[in-house]
Design a protein around this motif. Structure first.
Motif, PDB file in Angstrom:
ATOM      1  N   UNK A  17      57.238  46.649 -18.103  1.00 25.33           N
ATOM      2  CA  UNK A  17      57.723  47.970 -17.505  1.00 25.33           C
ATOM      3  C   UNK A  17      56.472  48.542 -16.894  1.00 25.33           C
ATOM      4  N   UNK A  18      55.331  48.694 -17.638  1.00 24.82           N
ATOM      5  CA  UNK A  18      54.363  49.653 -17.215  1.00 24.82           C
ATOM      6  C   UNK A  18      53.468  48.834 -16.073  1.00 24.82           C
ATOM      7  N   UNK A  19      53.705  47.579 -16.023  1.00 25.32           N
ATOM      8  CA  UNK A  19      52.835  46.916 -14.871  1.00 25.32           C
ATOM      9  C   UNK A  19      53.384  46.752 -13.474  1.00 25.32           C
ATOM     10  N   UNK A  20      54.669  47.123 -13.465  1.00 24.17           N
ATOM     11  CA  UNK A  20      55.374  46.985 -12.101  1.00 24.17           C
ATOM     12  C   UNK A  20      54.697  48.125 -11.206  1.00 24.17           C
ATOM     13  N   UNK A  21      54.873  47.610  -9.889  1.00 21.26           N
ATOM     14  CA  UNK A  21      53.971  48.677  -8.887  1.00 21.26           C
ATOM     15  C   UNK A  21      54.544  50.014  -8.725  1.00 21.26           C
ATOM     16  N   UNK A  22      55.882  50.115  -9.137  1.00 26.38           N
ATOM     17  CA  UNK A  22      56.551  51.396  -8.903  1.00 26.38           C
ATOM     18  C   UNK A  22      56.382  52.370 -10.274  1.00 26.38           C
ATOM     19  N   UNK A 189      49.885  50.819 -10.582  1.00 29.75           N
ATOM     20  CA  UNK A 189      48.899  50.630 -11.872  1.00 29.75           C
ATOM     21  C   UNK A 189      47.595  49.979 -11.586  1.00 29.75           C
ATOM     22  N   UNK A 190      47.634  49.347 -10.426  1.00 31.34           N
ATOM     23  CA  UNK A 190      46.462  48.460 -10.095  1.00 31.34           C
ATOM     24  C   UNK A 190      45.478  49.168  -9.266  1.00 31.34           C
ATOM     25  N   UNK A 191      46.012  50.593  -8.651  1.00 33.68           N
ATOM     26  CA  UNK A 191      45.017  51.596  -8.271  1.00 33.68           C
ATOM     27  C   UNK A 191      45.355  51.521  -6.507  1.00 33.68           C
TER      28      UNK A 191
END
Ligand SMILES: C[S@@+](CC[C@H](N)C(=O)[O-])C[C@H]1O[C@@H](n2cnc3c(N)ncnc32)[C@H](O)[C@@H]1O
Length: 209
Positions: A17-22, A189-191
């Motif tokens: 859940x913490x890695x999805x773009x939204x 999460x990826x900036x």
């Protein structure tokens, strides 16, 4: 299971859940817009396509007592319920497609972040607005956050419809009075950055033409 539901199930099975773009740790703009609605803590609030959003955690912390989360992904709902632990029982959870589901109750506030923009077929948009109109009586408020005109053209591998204030308001139609718009630059999460448009509306009686 529809292909649409399969898509979202696969997305949540394959990504934390913490890695999805939204992902947002604190959905700050949603929270401040909800506070600005002036609804009470006992108001009926639905987060449509809530997924694993932490909005519900913050609203529970703020004392809201009548929260409903609808999402077509059972996995997303399971993640959210597990995160909340015992507090999950204070929330009504509905596993359903917003285009199919008819609520048996009405809401003082309808919140949708990053769901409406996936409706690229006008027929689906009309259906969404019909269900929204059934679920939110006159005087009820609506917050819809979509990608803005400079936002991404796709999300989660799917095409999206981007909106400016005029097109979002036109798409909802005359029964929804504009209370305001705000833009947000979301940091994934990826900036990467993504432009969102938040529209705040109030349901009004149908206007005579
Ligand atoms: C991009 S995510 C946004 C999640 C959440 N609103 C947030 O801001 O973190 C889109 C969510 O909408 C759900 N969704 C997509 N189409 C839907 C539909 N037709 N009915 C209900 N949920 C839907 C997906 O399962 C997913 O959880």
């Amino acid at each position: 299971m529809s292909s649409h539901q399969q898509h979202w199930e696969a997305t949540y099975r394959d990504h934390l859940p913490e890695s999805v773009t939204w992902y947002q740790e604190r959905p700050a703009l949603s929270l401040s817009l909800i506070e600005a609605t002036g609804i009470g803590s006992d108001a009926a609030v639905v987060d449509v396509g809530g997924g694993c959003s932490r909005l519900v955690d913050h609203l529970l912390d703020e004392g809201y007592t009548n929260l409903t989360i609808l999402d077509l992904s059972p996995t997303a709902i399971r993640y959210a319920r597990q995160r909340l632990g015992g507090s999950a029982s204070k929330v009504t959870w509905i596993e359903a497609d917003v285009l199919e589901y008819r609520f048996d109750t009405t809401f003082d506030l309808w919140h949708d972040r990053a769901v409406f923009h996936f409706l690229t077929d006008p027929v689906d948009r009309e259906r969404y607005v019909a269900h929204l109109s059934d679920a939110v009586p006159i005087g009820g408020q609506i917050i819809i956050a979509t990608f803005g005109l400079d936002g991404p053209e796709r999300c989660s591998g799917l095409p999206v419809q981007r909106y400016g204030p005029e097109t979002l308001s036109q798409t909802l139609g005359d029964d929804f009075e504009v209370l305001g718009f705000q833009q947000e630059t979301h940091h994934t999460p990826t900036g990467a950055t993504q432009q969102f448009l938040y529209g705040h509306f109030q349901r009004r009686s149908s206007r005579a033409t």
